[in-house]
Design a protein around this motif. Structure first.
Motif, mmCIF file in Angstrom:
data_model
loop_
_atom_site.group_PDB
_atom_site.id
_atom_site.type_symbol
_atom_site.label_atom_id
_atom_site.label_comp_id
_atom_site.label_asym_id
_atom_site.label_seq_id
_atom_site.Cartn_x
_atom_site.Cartn_y
_atom_site.Cartn_z
ATOM 1 N N LEU A 167 0.811 -1.211 0.000
ATOM 2 C CA LEU A 167 0.000 0.000 0.000
ATOM 3 C C LEU A 167 0.846 1.263 0.000
ATOM 4 N N THR A 168 1.964 1.239 0.723
ATOM 5 C CA THR A 168 2.843 2.409 0.738
ATOM 6 C C THR A 168 3.415 2.680 -0.647
ATOM 7 N N THR A 169 3.902 1.628 -1.302
ATOM 8 C CA THR A 169 4.445 1.785 -2.656
ATOM 9 C C THR A 169 3.361 2.215 -3.635
ATOM 10 N N ASN A 170 2.188 1.618 -3.527
ATOM 11 C CA ASN A 170 1.086 1.951 -4.422
ATOM 12 C C ASN A 170 0.664 3.408 -4.255
ATOM 13 N N ALA B 122 -4.790 5.443 -18.538
ATOM 14 C CA ALA B 122 -4.808 5.476 -17.078
ATOM 15 C C ALA B 122 -4.854 4.068 -16.497
ATOM 16 N N ALA B 123 -5.641 3.175 -17.125
ATOM 17 C CA ALA B 123 -5.712 1.788 -16.655
ATOM 18 C C ALA B 123 -4.360 1.081 -16.791
ATOM 19 N N LEU B 124 -3.638 1.368 -17.878
ATOM 20 C CA LEU B 124 -2.294 0.783 -18.046
ATOM 21 C C LEU B 124 -1.333 1.294 -16.980
ATOM 22 N N MET B 125 -1.415 2.587 -16.671
ATOM 23 C CA MET B 125 -0.559 3.138 -15.628
ATOM 24 C C MET B 125 -0.876 2.523 -14.266
ATOM 25 N N LEU C 180 1.504 -3.857 -10.326
ATOM 26 C CA LEU C 180 2.556 -4.864 -10.520
ATOM 27 C C LEU C 180 3.840 -4.454 -9.816
ATOM 28 N N HIS C 181 4.198 -3.194 -9.948
ATOM 29 C CA HIS C 181 5.396 -2.666 -9.282
ATOM 30 C C HIS C 181 5.251 -2.800 -7.768
ATOM 31 N N SER C 182 4.078 -2.439 -7.245
ATOM 32 C CA SER C 182 3.881 -2.414 -5.796
ATOM 33 C C SER C 182 3.843 -3.805 -5.182
ATOM 34 N N VAL C 183 3.292 -4.765 -5.914
ATOM 35 C CA VAL C 183 3.136 -6.103 -5.344
ATOM 36 C C VAL C 183 4.413 -6.932 -5.455
ATOM 37 N N SER C 184 5.333 -6.546 -6.341
ATOM 38 C CA SER C 184 6.535 -7.363 -6.551
ATOM 39 C C SER C 184 7.444 -7.369 -5.323
ATOM 40 N N PHE C 185 7.625 -6.217 -4.679
ATOM 41 C CA PHE C 185 8.533 -6.149 -3.528
ATOM 42 C C PHE C 185 8.006 -6.923 -2.311
ATOM 43 N N PHE D 176 18.198 -5.247 -0.767
ATOM 44 C CA PHE D 176 16.763 -5.229 -1.073
ATOM 45 C C PHE D 176 16.113 -3.944 -0.586
ATOM 46 N N THR D 177 16.416 -3.521 0.637
ATOM 47 C CA THR D 177 15.820 -2.314 1.201
ATOM 48 C C THR D 177 16.229 -1.080 0.410
ATOM 49 N N GLY D 178 17.512 -1.013 0.023
ATOM 50 C CA GLY D 178 17.974 0.129 -0.767
ATOM 51 C C GLY D 178 17.284 0.210 -2.117
ATOM 52 N N VAL D 179 17.179 -0.944 -2.801
ATOM 53 C CA VAL D 179 16.506 -0.970 -4.107
ATOM 54 C C VAL D 179 15.031 -0.641 -3.959
ATOM 55 N N PHE D 180 14.405 -1.167 -2.909
ATOM 56 C CA PHE D 180 12.978 -0.923 -2.688
ATOM 57 C C PHE D 180 12.687 0.565 -2.519
ATOM 58 N N HIS D 181 13.438 1.241 -1.675
ATOM 59 C CA HIS D 181 13.183 2.668 -1.443
ATOM 60 C C HIS D 181 13.619 3.521 -2.640
ATOM 61 N N ALA D 182 14.619 3.054 -3.396
ATOM 62 C CA ALA D 182 15.033 3.808 -4.584
ATOM 63 C C ALA D 182 13.957 3.758 -5.664
ATOM 64 N N LEU D 183 13.294 2.589 -5.806
ATOM 65 C CA LEU D 183 12.290 2.427 -6.845
ATOM 66 C C LEU D 183 10.873 2.759 -6.389
ATOM 67 N N SER D 184 10.726 3.164 -5.143
ATOM 68 C CA SER D 184 9.405 3.588 -4.659
ATOM 69 C C SER D 184 9.451 5.066 -4.268
ATOM 70 N N PHE D 185 10.137 5.386 -3.182
ATOM 71 C CA PHE D 185 10.179 6.772 -2.711
ATOM 72 C C PHE D 185 10.962 7.678 -3.651
#
Length: 337
Positions: free
Chosen positions: A89-92, A123-126, A132-137, A172-181
């Motif tokens: 939810l945070t990433t989404n 918009a639906a594609l975005m 997909l991006h949010s659920v992968s991590f 993992f944490t570094g990549v996660f925050h780089a690709l989300s926040f």
């Protein structure tokens, strides 16, 4: 419980109540107004509202219980599910804000081609990419058992209990925050600064036309001239305030928590548990600010929920008048008897 824990528990309760009320209002406006549903940004706002509501009813109560009992609330399975949701939810939410900024950028910078570049299908594609991006991590974290109760934040979140996995978890944490926040922040800054540039350009054009008009109207009253100049000043500041609010709330709410998560990976720096919970509360506060920043303070949403309130009040007044007339007729019948 110490006084600090009582204060933090009170803050979480307030955040839960305000976030629940504000996001339900946004959802009601979306369901009530056909005009809002027709607009493409409404899809992004609906997705953001969904994330905020789910965060409010799933993660915040367990954080409150973690603060009160100072231990993991519920069993491991519940904690794993809530930790999975927290990451998703945070990433989404972050990516939904980035999608909204892209929509505004296209609408302002490319107004003539907006309807061809930003359709419901686009918009639906975005949104599909966002999900997909949010659920992968969280899937990766759950498969590696990196989800659990973290005492520093009094909540179920990303957490590694095995020292042998420390290096992998840091990466993992570094990549996660780089690709989300970080990714969302870059998109927000790029798009909204482009929007601000266009807004300032249009303000300058309007100012030139206004000044030329004021020069030609030599007989204009000084108070009218003063109001025109004040309106110029407000017009220049309006876009800056809005964009500063969009970017500022994102940084203020998420940056302390993300920085704390990254600093925590270093064994050199000790982080106070109260600060960990405070940073978590700041992240939760985004669910409170989003409905006002993106929806409720806008004219269309204000008009919609005012219409809803007026409709409810009108219906109640009609019912009360009907009950009054009915009781009046009953009294007359009783007198006639």
């Amino acid at each position: 419980m110490s006084i600090w824990e009582v204060i933090l528990a009170f803050v979480v309760v307030v955040l839960m109540l305000v976030a629940l009320l504000a996001n339900v209002l946004v959802l009601l406006c979306f369901l009530y107004s056909a005009d809002i549903r027709k607009q493409v940004p409404g899809l992004f706002i609906l997705n953001l509202t969904f994330c905020n509501l789910l965060m409010t009813v799933s993660n915040m109560p367990l954080t409150l219980a973690g603060i009160i009992y100072e231990s993991q609330p519920g069993g491991d399975q519940i904690c794993h599910i809530v930790g999975f949701l927290e990451t998703f939810l945070t990433t989404n939410s972050m990516l939904s804000m980035a999608a909204l900024s892209i929509d505004r950028w296209i609408a302002v910078v490319f107004p003539l081609s907006y309807h061809s570049k930003m359709r419901y299908r686009d918009a639906a594609l975005m949104l599909s990419y966002t999900w997909l991006h949010s659920v992968s991590f969280p899937i990766v974290a759950a498969s590696l058992s990196w989800v659990g109760f973290h005492h520093l934040y009094a909540s179920c979140t990303l957490y590694n209990k095995r020292p042998e996995d420390r290096t992998q978890f840091v990466i993992f944490t570094g990549v996660f925050h780089a690709l989300s926040f970080l990714l969302s922040l870059i998109v927000l800054c790029f798009t909204y600064l482009k929007v601000l540039k266009v807004a300032r350009f249009h303000c300058k054009r309007i100012d030139v036309i206004t000044m030329q008009t004021l020069v030609l109207l030599v007989d204009i009253h000084p108070s009218v001239r003063e109001r025109c100049l004040e309106e110029q000043k407000r017009r220049r500041q309006r876009a800056t305030k809005k964009i500063s609010t969009f970017i500022g709330t994102f940084i203020l709410c998420f940056a302390p928590y993300v920085i704390t998560r990254l600093v925590e990976l270093s064994s050199v720096v000790h982080i106070n548990s109260h600060w960990g919970v405070i940073s978590k509360c700041l992240a939760y506060s985004k669910a409170v600010s989003d409905p006002f920043v993106y929806s409720l303070l806008r004219h269309q949403y204000r008009k919609t929920w005012k219409d809803i309130i007026n409709k409810i009040l009108k219906r109640s007044s009609i019912n009360s008048s009907a009950l009054t007339s009915e009781s009046h007729n009953r009294n007359i019948l009783q007198l006639n008897e």
